[in-house]
Write a protein that holds these residues in place. Structure first.
Motif, PDB file in Angstrom:
ATOM      1  N   GLU A   1     -13.905 -10.831 -15.996  1.00  0.00           N
ATOM      2  CA  GLU A   1     -14.401 -12.168 -15.698  1.00  0.00           C
ATOM      3  C   GLU A   1     -13.455 -12.826 -14.709  1.00  0.00           C
ATOM      4  N   VAL A   2     -14.010 -13.310 -13.589  1.00  0.00           N
ATOM      5  CA  VAL A   2     -13.191 -13.919 -12.540  1.00  0.00           C
ATOM      6  C   VAL A   2     -13.772 -15.277 -12.172  1.00  0.00           C
ATOM      7  N   ALA A   3     -12.986 -16.082 -11.495  1.00  0.00           N
ATOM      8  CA  ALA A   3     -13.414 -17.420 -11.102  1.00  0.00           C
ATOM      9  C   ALA A   3     -14.418 -17.337  -9.956  1.00  0.00           C
ATOM     10  N   ARG A   4     -15.573 -17.972 -10.134  1.00  0.00           N
ATOM     11  CA  ARG A   4     -16.624 -17.949  -9.106  1.00  0.00           C
ATOM     12  C   ARG A   4     -16.151 -18.524  -7.778  1.00  0.00           C
ATOM     13  N   GLU A   5     -15.259 -19.507  -7.855  1.00  0.00           N
ATOM     14  CA  GLU A   5     -14.817 -20.179  -6.626  1.00  0.00           C
ATOM     15  C   GLU A   5     -13.769 -19.377  -5.859  1.00  0.00           C
ATOM     16  N   PHE A   6     -13.325 -18.240  -6.421  1.00  0.00           N
ATOM     17  CA  PHE A   6     -12.320 -17.406  -5.769  1.00  0.00           C
ATOM     18  C   PHE A   6     -12.980 -16.323  -4.919  1.00  0.00           C
ATOM     19  N   GLU A   7     -12.308 -15.967  -3.819  1.00  0.00           N
ATOM     20  CA  GLU A   7     -12.556 -14.687  -3.162  1.00  0.00           C
ATOM     21  C   GLU A   7     -11.474 -13.735  -3.642  1.00  0.00           C
ATOM     22  N   HIS A   8     -11.751 -12.421  -3.579  1.00  0.00           N
ATOM     23  CA  HIS A   8     -10.829 -11.449  -4.162  1.00  0.00           C
ATOM     24  C   HIS A   8     -10.605 -10.270  -3.230  1.00  0.00           C
ATOM     25  N   GLY A   9      -9.437  -9.658  -3.385  1.00  0.00           N
ATOM     26  CA  GLY A   9      -9.120  -8.424  -2.697  1.00  0.00           C
ATOM     27  C   GLY A   9      -8.544  -7.435  -3.685  1.00  0.00           C
ATOM     28  N   VAL A  10      -9.013  -6.182  -3.630  1.00  0.00           N
ATOM     29  CA  VAL A  10      -8.521  -5.117  -4.500  1.00  0.00           C
ATOM     30  C   VAL A  10      -7.813  -4.092  -3.628  1.00  0.00           C
ATOM     31  N   LEU A  11      -6.493  -3.983  -3.777  1.00  0.00           N
ATOM     32  CA  LEU A  11      -5.705  -3.011  -3.028  1.00  0.00           C
ATOM     33  C   LEU A  11      -5.524  -1.764  -3.873  1.00  0.00           C
ATOM     34  N   LEU A  12      -5.971  -0.616  -3.363  1.00  0.00           N
ATOM     35  CA  LEU A  12      -5.813   0.643  -4.095  1.00  0.00           C
ATOM     36  C   LEU A  12      -4.443   1.235  -3.799  1.00  0.00           C
ATOM     37  N   ASP A  13      -3.627   1.356  -4.845  1.00  0.00           N
ATOM     38  CA  ASP A  13      -2.298   1.948  -4.707  1.00  0.00           C
ATOM     39  C   ASP A  13      -2.371   3.453  -4.879  1.00  0.00           C
ATOM     40  N   THR A  14      -2.773   3.914  -6.056  1.00  0.00           N
ATOM     41  CA  THR A  14      -2.871   5.348  -6.308  1.00  0.00           C
ATOM     42  C   THR A  14      -4.186   5.659  -7.009  1.00  0.00           C
ATOM     43  N   GLY A  15      -4.623   6.925  -6.892  1.00  0.00           N
ATOM     44  CA  GLY A  15      -5.842   7.363  -7.573  1.00  0.00           C
ATOM     45  C   GLY A  15      -7.088   7.043  -6.784  1.00  0.00           C
ATOM     46  N   ASP A  16      -8.193   6.892  -7.522  1.00  0.00           N
ATOM     47  CA  ASP A  16      -9.486   6.594  -6.901  1.00  0.00           C
ATOM     48  C   ASP A  16     -10.109   5.409  -7.621  1.00  0.00           C
ATOM     49  N   VAL A  17     -10.804   4.555  -6.883  1.00  0.00           N
ATOM     50  CA  VAL A  17     -11.449   3.402  -7.507  1.00  0.00           C
ATOM     51  C   VAL A  17     -12.679   3.013  -6.717  1.00  0.00           C
ATOM     52  N   THR A  18     -13.688   2.525  -7.441  1.00  0.00           N
ATOM     53  CA  THR A  18     -14.832   1.885  -6.807  1.00  0.00           C
ATOM     54  C   THR A  18     -14.848   0.428  -7.243  1.00  0.00           C
ATOM     55  N   VAL A  19     -15.156  -0.441  -6.298  1.00  0.00           N
ATOM     56  CA  VAL A  19     -15.236  -1.882  -6.526  1.00  0.00           C
ATOM     57  C   VAL A  19     -16.678  -2.299  -6.307  1.00  0.00           C
TER      58      VAL A  19
END
Length: 313
Positions: free
Chosen positions: A197-215
């Motif tokens: 759950e995140v704040a609707r008024e926020f924009e977000h960035g997901v930085l991948l350090d290691t491994g694999d991820v889908t956003v």
């Protein structure tokens, strides 16, 4: 960490059908060809900020020694976050501290501060992120300050979360910020899917350090920063083999900034004045005591006038 790019190159940015903008990194050497190299995803032409986050360097794991001589900052806060290693910090506020894995060091250089960063003798490998926060106009001359915080680990559907700024997953950092922000390290085990759950008024960035991820269904490769705009009440992350990411968020900054070398200002003339004061060793930045060397000189200014930049409307 000192930004030695006088004329930063632009990055590649792609959008996906799921509404995730993928910001690819570029390699930037710090301190010459034999020094450490970082992967930089902010700033760039397409996106200068995520909330107030205006700078993102991701480095390691590398067998390298960091030795960044005293250098200045204005109009920003530095956020140091390590995964591996240890760095000794000294600044002109008189703070002598250590940056260690899982512990936040936040330094405020509003009107002006100087600091040095040196990896300790026991640190043979460095791995982490160096982040900057732009201060809003009303607070960009804030006095020097330094905050340290070691956040607890909370668990969300098997994933480990450390919240170093803002609030997420029922955990809140006590460190105050000048704009609404989020900063967290998230480690996902193999096969995990989590919905945050995140704040609707926020924009977000997901930085991948290691491994694999889908956003939100968009796959990132190592070093990518996946951006999502405002209006989302949840953010879904999933992994096949496991992953570690850094989640950044905040309300859109709404101001244009001029960022050159280690200064954040609002006009070209301000940046020129900051540089002149650093070269003249005025009281604006103070002195760093205890560093065994000379301070960094400012690089030459570019030929043209520096232009204010913000995000696309």
């Amino acid at each position: 960490m000192s930004n030695v790019e006088a004329e930063p190159a632009e990055l590649t940015c792609t959008s996906t059908p799921g509404g995730v903008e993928v910001l690819g990194p570029r390699d930037v050497p710090l301190g010459g060809p034999r020094a450490m190299s970082v992967r930089r995803t902010l700033p760039q032409k397409q996106r200068s900020l995520i909330g107030a986050w205006c700078f993102c360097d991701h480095y390691g794991p590398d067998e390298v020694r960091m030795d960044v001589a005293p250098h200045p900052h204005t109009g920003l806060q530095t956020v140091s976050w390590l995964f591996t290693g240890e760095i000794e910090h000294r600044d002109s506020l008189g703070v002598h501290a250590f940056v260690r894995p899982g512990e936040l060091n936040l330094m405020t250089g509003g009107r002006g501060i100087a600091h040095s960063e040196v990896s300790t003798a026991s640190s043979t490998v460095l791995h982490g992120v160096q982040l900057w926060l732009a201060l809003p106009d009303a607070h960009r001359d804030a006095p020097r300050n330094f905050q340290h915080y070691a956040p607890p680990t909370v668990t969300v559907d098997g994933a480990s979360v450390r919240v170093f700024l803002g609030s997420l997953a029922g955990s809140t950092s006590p460190v105050p910020t000048f704009t609404p922000l989020l900063g967290a390290e998230i480690t996902l085990p193999a096969g995990a899917t989590i919905e945050l759950e995140v704040a609707r008024e926020f924009e977000h960035g997901v930085l991948l350090d290691t491994g694999d991820v889908t956003v939100e269904g968009t796959t990132l490769t190592a070093g990518d920063l996946g951006y999502t705009g405002t209006g989302r009440a949840t953010l879904t992350l999933s992994t096949r083999d496991g992953a570690r990411v850094v989640l950044l968020g905040g309300e859109p900054f709404g101001e244009e900034i001029v960022m050159w070398w280690n200064f954040v200002g609002r006009t070209h003339d301000e940046i020129v004045a900051y540089r002149d004061e650093w070269q003249a060793e005025t009281d604006r930045f103070g002195r760093v005591e205890g560093y065994g060397g000379t301070r960094l000189p400012a690089p030459p200014l570019p030929g043209g006038r520096l232009r204010p930049r913000g995000n696309p409307a």
